[in-house]
Design an enzyme around this catalytic site. Structure first.
Site, PDB file in Angstrom:
ATOM      1  CB  THR A 193      -0.903  -0.026   1.254  1.00  0.00           C
ATOM      2  OG1 THR A 193      -1.685  -1.210   1.191  1.00  0.00           O
ATOM      3  CG2 THR A 193      -1.812   1.188   1.316  1.00  0.00           C
TER       4      THR A 193
ATOM      5  CB  SER B  23      -8.897  -0.686  -3.306  1.00  0.00           C
ATOM      6  OG  SER B  23      -9.491  -0.707  -2.038  1.00  0.00           O
TER       7      SER B  23
ATOM      8  CB  ILE C 243       3.694  -0.480   6.435  1.00  0.00           C
ATOM      9  CG1 ILE C 243       3.639   0.025   4.982  1.00  0.00           C
ATOM     10  CG2 ILE C 243       4.430  -1.805   6.552  1.00  0.00           C
ATOM     11  CD1 ILE C 243       2.809  -0.815   4.031  1.00  0.00           C
TER      12      ILE C 243
ATOM     13  NE  ARG D 248      -7.253  -9.656   0.496  1.00  0.00           N
ATOM     14  CZ  ARG D 248      -7.356  -9.432  -0.811  1.00  0.00           C
ATOM     15  NH1 ARG D 248      -7.665 -10.425  -1.633  1.00  0.00           N
ATOM     16  NH2 ARG D 248      -7.147  -8.229  -1.292  1.00  0.00           N
TER      17      ARG D 248
ATOM     18  CG  HIS E 267     -34.227  -6.939  29.303  1.00  0.00           C
ATOM     19  ND1 HIS E 267     -35.447  -6.977  29.953  1.00  0.00           N
ATOM     20  CD2 HIS E 267     -33.414  -6.200  30.098  1.00  0.00           C
ATOM     21  CE1 HIS E 267     -35.358  -6.290  31.087  1.00  0.00           C
ATOM     22  NE2 HIS E 267     -34.135  -5.814  31.196  1.00  0.00           N
TER      23      HIS E 267
ATOM     24  NE  ARG F  31      -5.995 -18.504  -6.909  1.00  0.00           N
ATOM     25  CZ  ARG F  31      -6.009 -17.709  -7.956  1.00  0.00           C
ATOM     26  NH1 ARG F  31      -5.790 -18.203  -9.152  1.00  0.00           N
ATOM     27  NH2 ARG F  31      -6.226 -16.419  -7.806  1.00  0.00           N
TER      28      ARG F  31
ATOM     29  CD  GLN G 132     -27.386   0.256  21.190  1.00  0.00           C
ATOM     30  OE1 GLN G 132     -26.401   0.792  20.713  1.00  0.00           O
ATOM     31  NE2 GLN G 132     -28.477   0.908  21.517  1.00  0.00           N
TER      32      GLN G 132
ATOM     33  CD  GLU H  64      -3.888  -8.544   5.364  1.00  0.00           C
ATOM     34  OE1 GLU H  64      -3.976  -9.466   4.539  1.00  0.00           O
ATOM     35  OE2 GLU H  64      -3.107  -8.559   6.316  1.00  0.00           O
ATOM     36  N   GLY H  65      -7.880  -5.686   1.788  1.00  0.00           N
ATOM     37  CA  GLY H  65      -9.053  -5.804   0.919  1.00  0.00           C
ATOM     38  C   GLY H  65     -10.264  -5.239   1.632  1.00  0.00           C
TER      39      GLY H  65
HETATM   40  N1  CAA Z   1      -2.554 -15.392  -6.212  1.00  0.00           N
HETATM   41  C1  CAA Z   1      -1.757 -15.398  -7.290  1.00  0.00           C
HETATM   42  N2  CAA Z   1      -2.041 -14.736  -8.456  1.00  0.00           N
HETATM   43  C2  CAA Z   1      -3.179 -14.021  -8.464  1.00  0.00           C
HETATM   44  C3  CAA Z   1      -4.052 -13.965  -7.375  1.00  0.00           C
HETATM   45  C4  CAA Z   1      -3.712 -14.701  -6.222  1.00  0.00           C
HETATM   46  N3  CAA Z   1      -4.504 -14.681  -5.156  1.00  0.00           N
HETATM   47  N4  CAA Z   1      -5.084 -13.160  -7.679  1.00  0.00           N
HETATM   48  C5  CAA Z   1      -4.877 -12.727  -8.923  1.00  0.00           C
HETATM   49  N5  CAA Z   1      -3.720 -13.250  -9.389  1.00  0.00           N
HETATM   50  C6  CAA Z   1      -3.165 -13.058 -10.741  1.00  0.00           C
HETATM   51  C7  CAA Z   1      -4.228 -13.341 -11.772  1.00  0.00           C
HETATM   52  O1  CAA Z   1      -4.232 -14.697 -12.143  1.00  0.00           O
HETATM   53  C8  CAA Z   1      -3.805 -12.443 -12.907  1.00  0.00           C
HETATM   54  O2  CAA Z   1      -2.781 -13.071 -13.654  1.00  0.00           O
HETATM   55  P1  CAA Z   1      -2.782 -13.023 -15.269  1.00  0.00           P
HETATM   56  O3  CAA Z   1      -2.633 -11.574 -15.633  1.00  0.00           O
HETATM   57  O4  CAA Z   1      -1.622 -13.871 -15.655  1.00  0.00           O
HETATM   58  O5  CAA Z   1      -4.111 -13.587 -15.674  1.00  0.00           O
HETATM   59  C9  CAA Z   1      -3.196 -11.252 -12.209  1.00  0.00           C
HETATM   60  O6  CAA Z   1      -2.833 -11.669 -10.892  1.00  0.00           O
HETATM   61  C10 CAA Z   1      -4.139 -10.101 -12.109  1.00  0.00           C
HETATM   62  O7  CAA Z   1      -5.250 -10.564 -11.398  1.00  0.00           O
HETATM   63  P2  CAA Z   1      -6.644  -9.865 -11.415  1.00  0.00           P
HETATM   64  O8  CAA Z   1      -7.096  -9.725 -12.836  1.00  0.00           O
HETATM   65  O9  CAA Z   1      -7.531 -10.558 -10.445  1.00  0.00           O
HETATM   66  O10 CAA Z   1      -6.283  -8.439 -10.894  1.00  0.00           O
HETATM   67  P3  CAA Z   1      -7.218  -7.295 -10.716  1.00  0.00           P
HETATM   68  O11 CAA Z   1      -6.533  -6.098 -11.220  1.00  0.00           O
HETATM   69  O12 CAA Z   1      -8.599  -7.620 -11.204  1.00  0.00           O
HETATM   70  O13 CAA Z   1      -7.281  -7.233  -9.097  1.00  0.00           O
HETATM   71  C11 CAA Z   1      -8.162  -6.439  -7.107  1.00  0.00           C
HETATM   72  C12 CAA Z   1      -8.055  -6.310  -8.591  1.00  0.00           C
HETATM   73  C13 CAA Z   1      -8.881  -7.712  -6.713  1.00  0.00           C
HETATM   74  C14 CAA Z   1      -8.984  -5.256  -6.708  1.00  0.00           C
HETATM   75  C15 CAA Z   1      -6.767  -6.429  -6.436  1.00  0.00           C
HETATM   76  O14 CAA Z   1      -6.041  -5.321  -6.892  1.00  0.00           O
HETATM   77  C16 CAA Z   1      -6.917  -6.356  -4.938  1.00  0.00           C
HETATM   78  O15 CAA Z   1      -7.088  -7.382  -4.271  1.00  0.00           O
HETATM   79  N6  CAA Z   1      -6.792  -5.138  -4.349  1.00  0.00           N
HETATM   80  C17 CAA Z   1      -6.786  -4.969  -2.914  1.00  0.00           C
HETATM   81  C18 CAA Z   1      -5.377  -4.847  -2.439  1.00  0.00           C
HETATM   82  C19 CAA Z   1      -5.305  -4.983  -0.949  1.00  0.00           C
HETATM   83  O16 CAA Z   1      -5.956  -5.831  -0.357  1.00  0.00           O
HETATM   84  N7  CAA Z   1      -4.476  -4.156  -0.326  1.00  0.00           N
HETATM   85  C20 CAA Z   1      -4.310  -4.170   1.102  1.00  0.00           C
HETATM   86  C21 CAA Z   1      -2.873  -4.395   1.471  1.00  0.00           C
HETATM   87  S1  CAA Z   1      -2.795  -4.636   3.229  1.00  0.00           S
HETATM   88  C22 CAA Z   1      -1.579  -3.667   3.755  1.00  0.00           C
HETATM   89  O17 CAA Z   1      -0.830  -3.163   2.995  1.00  0.00           O
HETATM   90  C23 CAA Z   1      -1.553  -3.419   5.245  1.00  0.00           C
HETATM   91  C24 CAA Z   1      -0.390  -3.916   6.010  1.00  0.00           C
HETATM   92  O18 CAA Z   1      -0.440  -3.838   7.181  1.00  0.00           O
HETATM   93  C25 CAA Z   1       0.808  -4.471   5.426  1.00  0.00           C
END
Ligand code: CAA
Length: 401
Positions: free
Chosen positions: A127, A133, A158, A248, A283, A316, A341, A368-369
């Site tokens: 992030t 996101s 982070i 997650r 209650h 998976r 509450q 985490e999403g």
């Molecule tokens: N494992 C491995 N590969 C994966 C995967 C997984 N779980 N999910 C997707 N992929 C691969 C796909 O197969 C795809 O590969 P190809 O291009 O070869 O087909 C590629 O990754 C792209 O996948 P998507 O098309 O699903 O990607 P997207 O752009 O549609 O994803 C999204 C969109 C779901 C919104 C994603 O960007 C997402 O999950 N965003 C949220 C991010 C998030 O959760 N951030 C929080 C971080 S937490 C943090 O930072 C806090 C801390 O304390 C550290």
């Protein structure tokens, strides 16, 4: 065959974590939450109890426990406090399990072994100030120069930023692909805190998880040795998504600990507090809130356990993990709001723990999403827009004893 029983090893991990939560976390949590400080005894206690690497194979310094054990430990830690569970989420879920799966042998010996033994602490940097996101929207870069990459950028929100020794960092290595947002231009690196140009800082004034460290990491012309590239150039986005499948999972299981803490606090209070001449447990509307906590706990538990069952087989679990995370966090938010509450005006003060539960529950529907990302993912799975294809690499399956 469906078997709901826990193995002896799983029960042992649960009991050990429960003991850490009851002896180390719970007695001081109100004080640390109020002061916005991490309990200094917590990481050493977790290391002593082998909690920082118990589900990493023995050959890499862990205990070789399974992923259901990781879920159980997450639940028990969050029963103590969300900040404690976050340590498992980042150190094991977002760093150690991905390094186990994607790193080479030299990297595993150098970074995974000390992390699993609890000698070093690790976290994850995806992030950024302008990319949450929208993970592909990150701006950090790592440009190859000889046998090094020059890393620049900033990571935000982070967990353990100020505490960790190692960071799993995601940055663009292909600047042409960055312009067109092609995720195959992102790579993953292991970065050490001690390197020149790495700096971190804490964020204060958070709504919740106040007994945890959350901050930023800045990289200014950091020279990252090419040997610290994880797997291969361009694999970073997939590795990041893989990391999130593990992080997650711990958030989902942890949220069940929070729901249980809400339920237990309400049961205790409703047997002590009287209104209209009876204990409030009499209650019906109080009963309804407690019943909802009970139901939320049960079905959220089944969801994370299904994801853990898939992980144990090396299958998976992206879809199952996302569903478990979404629902468990939703139930934890609802349970903590109801817990306040049930406590009435007392729930509104920090004399009782439920206001902390309420504040802590909010973060998990964001990190985490977000709940919106998981809602969209689940809709896309149902509509056939998204499928879980077999991954190039996945968690190593674990034998259950
Ligand atoms: N494992 C491995 N590969 C994966 C995967 C997984 N779980 N999910 C997707 N992929 C691969 C796909 O197969 C795809 O590969 P190809 O291009 O070869 O087909 C590629 O990754 C792209 O996948 P998507 O098309 O699903 O990607 P997207 O752009 O549609 O994803 C999204 C969109 C779901 C919104 C994603 O960007 C997402 O999950 N965003 C949220 C991010 C998030 O959760 N951030 C929080 C971080 S937490 C943090 O930072 C806090 C801390 O304390 C550290």
């Amino acid at each position: 065959m469906i078997d709901f029983s826990l193995t002896e090893n799983q029960l042992a991990v649960r009991d050990m974590t429960r003991e850490v939560a009851s002896k180390i976390i719970i007695p001081n949590i109100a004080e640390h939450d109020r002061a916005q400080t991490m309990n200094p005894d917590l990481l050493p206690a977790m290391a002593d109890a082998n909690l920082l690497g118990f589900c990493i194979p023995e050959q890499y310094g862990g205990l070789g426990m399974d992923y259901i054990s990781l879920g159980l430990a997450s639940e028990e830690m969050e029963y103590g406090d969300t900040a404690a569970r976050v340590i498992l989420s980042v150190h094991i879920g977002l760093f150690s399990l991905p390094v186990l799966t994607w790193a080479n042998e030299e990297q595993k010996q150098k970074y995974l072994v000390p992390a699993a033994k609890g000698e070093k602490i690790a976290t994850f940097g995806l992030t950024e100030p302008a990319a949450g996101s929208d993970a592909v929207g990150l701006l950090s870069t790592a440009v190859k120069k000889g046998d090094k990459y020059i890393m620049n950028g900033e990571k935000m929100w982070i967990s353990l930023a100020d505490v960790a020794d190692y960071f799993l960092v995601f940055a663009w290595t292909d600047l042409e692909k960055k312009k067109i947002r092609d995720h195959t231009g992102i790579s993953a690196f292991i970065v050490e805190r001690e390197w020149e140009g790495v700096s971190t800082g804490a964020i204060h004034g958070k709504l919740g998880v106040r007994a945890g460290n959350t901050g930023f990491i800045a990289f200014q012309d950091v020279e990252v040795p090419a040997k610290n590239l994880v797997y291969k150039e361009g694999a970073g986005f997939k590795i990041a998504m893989f990391c999130l499948d593990q992080g997650r999972y711990t958030v989902a299981a942890g949220s069940c600990g929070l729901i249980r803490a809400c339920r237990d606090a309400c049961i205790k209070y409703s047997k002590e507090r009287q209104t209209f001449g009876v204990n409030i447990e009499e209650h019906q509307l109080v009963k309804q809130m407690i019943a909802n906590m009970e139901a939320g706990y049960e079905y959220s538990t089944y969801l994370w356990m299904k994801a853990g069952w898939l992980k144990n087989q090396g299958k998976r679990s992206t879809r199952a993990t996302s569903l478990a995370k979404w629902i468990a966090c939703r139930e934890a938010e609802a349970s903590s709001a109801n817990a306040v509450q049930v406590h009435g005006a007392y729930g509104f003060s920090d004399e009782y723990p439920v206001e902390r539960f309420y504040r802590n529950s909010k973060g998990a529907s964001i990190y985490e999403g977000t709940r919106e990302i998981h809602t969209l993912m689940q809709a896309d799975y149902a509509l056939g827009f998204r499928q879980d294809k077999e991954l190039e690499r996945d968690l190593p399956p674990v034998e259950q004893e």
